[in-house]
Design an enzyme around this catalytic site. Sequence first.
Site, PDB file in Angstrom:
ATOM      1  CG  HIS A   1      -1.979  -1.014   1.218  1.00 10.73           C
ATOM      2  ND1 HIS A   1      -1.758  -2.297   1.650  1.00 10.73           N
ATOM      3  CD2 HIS A   1      -3.279  -0.962   0.820  1.00 10.73           C
ATOM      4  CE1 HIS A   1      -2.874  -2.998   1.528  1.00 10.73           C
ATOM      5  NE2 HIS A   1      -3.812  -2.215   1.031  1.00 10.73           N
TER       6      HIS A   1
ATOM      7  CG  ASP B   1      -4.096  -5.522  -4.279  1.00 10.36           C
ATOM      8  OD1 ASP B   1      -5.198  -5.064  -3.917  1.00 10.36           O
ATOM      9  OD2 ASP B   1      -3.240  -5.946  -3.467  1.00 10.36           O
TER      10      ASP B   1
END
Length: 603
Positions: A250, A323
Amino acid sequence: MSHHTSRRTLLATAAATAAAAAAAPLVPAHAEARRAPGALKRIVARMSLPEKVGQLFVMRVYGHSATAPDQADIDANLKEIGVRTAAELVAKYHVGGIIYFTWAHNTRDPHQIAALSNGIQRAGLAQPTPVPLLIATDQEHGIVCRVGYPATLFPGAMALGAGGSARDARTLGRVAGAELRAIGIRQNYSPDADVNVNPANPVIGVRSFGADPAAVARLVAAEAHGYQEAGIAATAKHFPGHGDTTVDSHTGIPVITHSRARWEELDAPPFRAAIAAGIDAVMTAHIQFPALDPSNDPATLSHPILTGILREELGFRGVIVTDALGMQGVRDKYGDARVPVLALKAGADQLLDPPDLSVAWNGVMAAVTSGEISRARLDESILRILELKERRGLFSHPYVTDAEVDRVVGTRPHLAAADAVAGRTTTLLANTGALLPLSPRTRRDLLVVGADPASPSGTTGPPTAVLAEALTGLGFTATALSTGTAPTPAQTAAAVAAARGRDAVLVATYNVDSGGAQARLVAALGASGVPVVHLAIRNPYDIAHLNGYTASLASYSWTDVELRAAARVIAGRIPPLGRLPVAVPREDDPAAVLYPIGYGLSY
């Protein structure tokens, strides 16, 4: 046959065959009746180029309603997406899917979620080429849940790994899948197929079933079958494997240093098992894997990894979903307009949650218009996406009803199933002097102290309060005192003072640092002379950094269902059946093992 009749038939059949299905050998997941050959290709042929490009995207949107969200959510949508509502998002960009998040206010309660799903489907079917949307979420259970109570919440993956039962993993998928379907969610970004061999992994950890590739593979396949038996598209993630990283994708780009042979041995087996089990989708990882692609492109953008390995070598024919494209791991090398184009060229089909949909959508439009992405390549992905929607019944039954929600979500049998599964997961690591199990006849007065981290959707309150309530219900007098994840000296002193005169103190820890404040709290409680029962409520590695406990257990999460199970183990109502699915390294020598995979004590 009416919509209501077909749903009743599906649920009745599922209920009647539940026991047999749990024990049955793994076979390809069932699919609903297919349309006539060529029907989906004719839909693709009718779609305009903007509709085709939109079909690739799965996007976030704020609000509890498709047409009338709160003003704050309208403002957030205008700022981030340039539309006011989910219905406007579908009309403007023709998106093929929407992902639900708790923080986007999509998942307040089951009836609201069902109404939101129906509103989104109405918008999809009102397009020039009517196509239902594939609504998805991350409902991993354990620490990652988007749909909370009163839905049924199960233990997370590592807890299931501790239980070791493929039947339990399949039960989770079947029960949780039925509830997701009842509220209009048809794709779940689960199970996690990563093999977590790195205790320092900041993003996977207890989201993984464990560190044994064969065990992870068995549970991934079982859970995927459960979901797809319930009519939910399961998604194995994060290919080619995110289990040995020290960077959170992230916020940065992790690098996997495994050799190709090591990848085959460690990371590949769960994905091979998922594909053999007929899984509908695979999610990519934003990681660099030089042994698989020396270009250092993240796997999400790597043709050698997605097409060369996943498609051609492993034979996966389903949908590849990226993702989230707003994660830093996929944005470091290329701009936001190029990332979705490169993902498609690598072999992806669905483009998940770009940070700026306009930039991403126009980037793909330009690539197709210029010929960089051929119309044939675009149509391949569109057809795979439509085939998935058809397999999961969206063309025949896109809507859900309040009656379904009441009949399926959070029922007593489902809640009992979750409690039973949780009861087989708690792991007992130490029990000096046979302190456990505690009896309210001899050690009635208990203090519960420790960490109260931010609550996932599977919790109704702070862990200390949930544990105290559960123990009180089991006949103890239990008092809760939160000391947080970084207790101050004053909080530690208060806990020690409150522990004096008690029969025992239960201390919950959350990701303990060596020599940190939580370790000092446990040591101080141990020095007080009161017996200390330690419970690691997230990573099971905490015990290596602690002294002062008399007994120690691991629950692998702090959701209610796991904490209630741990309380039953502490009280001796059920035995500690869980066995470590990962190795716990020694604090003074991380290369040495303190507790091996499979370790666990019994009463």
